[in-house]
Design an enzyme around this catalytic site. Structure first.
Site, PDB file in Angstrom:
ATOM      1  CE  LYS A 137      -3.774   1.598   3.128  1.00  0.00           C
ATOM      2  NZ  LYS A 137      -4.525   1.201   4.333  1.00  0.00           N
TER       3      LYS A 137
ATOM      4  CB  SER B 172      -7.856   0.039   6.399  1.00  0.00           C
ATOM      5  OG  SER B 172      -8.393   1.287   6.712  1.00  0.00           O
TER       6      SER B 172
ATOM      7  CB  SER C  43      -7.963   3.260   3.899  1.00  0.00           C
ATOM      8  OG  SER C  43      -6.964   2.595   4.668  1.00  0.00           O
TER       9      SER C  43
END
Lengths: 97, 467
Positions: free
Chosen positions: B77, B176, B152
């Protein structure tokens, strides 16, 4: 009502060092009121300190006060991402005029 | 078979048997990224050196080197620092930021021989549960193009589901990893707080940030976590417990007691309830016991989360001053500004007792209640999301409505327990996950249960039809 007035929004923005537009001040005034009013229900939760525990049983972790050279950035590395530098230093706005 | 559809285990077998090279595998993913990323926005940046890294892995293999992830193309990420690429956290504020060092997780993945194929998209700074708050294009759900991916870790969810990389990393602060896991039909893991180092991952909320994998299967996640986890001198909250080879111990004869927490099911959509109950029934059919429980403080978990985590956001983001790196604070997106404002207010003089301190006291009660309940059961089983993937833009106008998407995932962050979302039956034709929460540092049990759920449903066999 925890109503967050535009005046309070400006105060919080100052505390948070956050530039807000006039539009954002008004928008945040109503949105923050809405969110914080909802969060206010938490005051209904009766706290019993005898029935509470920290989320992990952690103790303080210390280390010797010694410089670990393998972790140090060189001056060049430290400055590499700054937009403004001056003679090997970060350049900031003057505090005193 | 297309090599991009392989699981970690089958890709590793293929590499070991010289059926294909890491360069070929990486190239196949790069071609798909080129074709689909302009529409799906899974990646913020593709690594221009990916094939060089793959070639180096192939050379190591030729020399007889054995490493746990040798030549495997995966994607951190974009809030995990990797010094060879920019790290934006999906915010224009860090558009040109090239880190001077690696996060511990990325160092471990590189030491394990992995190829970083690119950095995945996210709700900027981790601020969102839909994927819509990003400065680099909203990721689209591979199973329904006009719908959100969950956030997220939206880009990692999309990339793994759409076969754009083999595995992705994510940071789970309030759900997330589990949320995109649920909405993208992949496995999303939030390990115990303290299991994986947070060092070098751009901090959202230091007391709940948990780094973990997003993968196609439970076995992949188990192996990936065994590489990521462990004590780190650079993160004082990591613990010195040994890291098991979770993936080697997935099969078990153990009969578990599974807890259903009433508060997780209150007001849940009937279609969801039916699907979750069916999954529980399958576990019962395997001989596991079900126990119904109540954890009253769960009802207040979202306010506790909002008032403490947002205060940590305000504090952590105060370092971004545009002097040492990045642009000025006006480059923060509106959602980030909103969270900084709420967090600043929650902890400010005159309001802290009502908000922040009350939330911290409540958090301790929630943790206590979780601990008590987990003494009577091996795991909690429940939903991940209260509703199916919604249409992009549908909820964005009402921040409170958006925040409440997190209501079922935040409790495990507040208490530090490990949790996973494992894919089960679709609802309204859209992906859906089952959440399993276990005792602190008992990821092994969590993976064992998840593995059985996966055997029952085998959702990893589905492939989305990309547009």
């Amino acid at each position: 009502m925890s109503s967050i007035s535009p005046k309070l929004v400006k105060h919080i923005a100052k505390l948070a060092n956050l530039p807000l537009s006039a539009g954002q001040i008004n928008k945040f005034s109503s949105q923050l009121s809405n969110v914080l009013d909802f969060m206010g229900q938490l005051s209904k939760l009766k706290i019993d300190p005898k029935k509470a525990s920290p989320h992990l049983d952690l103790t303080n972790v210390t280390r010797e006060d010694k410089i670990d050279t393998s972790r140090i950035l060189t001056q060049k590395q430290a400055l590499s991402q700054a937009r403004k530098t001056h003679q090997g230093y970060f350049l900031v706005k003057a505090i005193f005029s | 078979m297309d090599v991009t559809e392989l699981t970690l285990k089958s890709a590793q077998t293929g590499l070991e048997q010289n059926r294909f090279t890491s360069v070929e595998l990486t190239q196949s993913y790069l071609e798909r990224i080129k074709k689909y990323n302009p529409k799906y926005h899974a990646f913020v940046t593709v690594n221009p050196q990916a094939l060089v890294e793959a070639k180096a892995a192939d050379q190591l293999r030729a020399k007889g080197k054995k490493l746990p992830l040798l030549g495997i193309p995966l994607a951190p990420k974009d809030n995990f620092l990797y010094s060879k690429m920019r790290s934006t956290a999906a915010s224009k504020l860090l558009d040109n930021y090239i880190p001077q060092y690696d996060s511990t997780v990325v160092s471990k993945l590189k030491a394990a021989g992995a190829v970083v194929i690119g950095k995945t998209n996210l709700d900027f700074w981790g601020h969102g549960s839909s994927g819509e708050h990003t400065d680099y294009g909203i990721p689209h759900n591979p199973y329904a193009f006009d719908r959100v991916t969950g956030g997220s870790s939206s880009g990692s969810g999309t990339a793994v589901a759409a076969d754009l990389c083999l595995m992705g990393t994510g940071s789970d602060t309030g759900g997330s990893n589990r949320q995109p896991g649920s909405y993208c039909n992949v496995v999303g893991v939030k390990p115990t707080y303290g299991r994986v180092s947070r060092y070098g991952v751009i901090a959202m909320a230091s007391s709940t940030d948990s780094m973990g994998p997003l993968t196609k299967t439970v076995e992949d996640a188990a192996k990936f976590l065994s590489v990521m986890a462990g004590h780190d001198l650079l993160d004082a909250t990591t613990v010195k417990l040994p890291v098991p080879h979770y993936h080697l111990n997935l099969e078990t004869e153990r009969k578990f007691t599974l807890g259903l927490i009433a508060e997780y099911f209150e007001g849940l959509d009937k279609k969801y309830l039916k699907v979750i109950e069916a999954a529980v029934k399958k576990l019962e059919d395997r001989g596991h016991q079900v126990k119904r429980l109540s954890i009253p403080a769960v009802k207040y978990a979202y306010p506790m989360y909002c008032l403490t985590v947002f205060a940590e956001i305000a504090s952590n983001l105060s370092r971004f001053d545009g002097i040492r790196y990045g642009y000025d604070r006006d480059a923060f997106g509106e959602e980030t500004k909103r969270r900084i404002m709420i967090g600043t207010h929650s902890a400010s003089s005159g309001y802290a007792d009502k908000y922040y301190n009350q939330a911290m006291a409540g958090r301790k009660m929630l943790t206590y209640q979780f601990k008590q309940a987990l003494e009577t059961v091996d795991a909690f089983i429940g939903p991940v999301f209260p509703f199916p993937p919604f249409k992009i833009g549908e909820r964005e106008t009402d921040p409170l409505k958006m925040y409440l998407s997190d209501v079922l995932t935040v409790p495990a962050n507040l208490t530090g327990n490990p949790a996973v979302s494992v894919p089960i039956e679709f609802v309204n034709g859209l992906p859906n996950g089952l959440q399993i929460i276990c005792k602190h540092f008992d990821e092994q049990t969590m993976f064992q249960i998840a593995h059985q759920v996966e055997e029952d449903y085998q959702m990893y066999k589905l492939r989305p039809k990309l547009v």
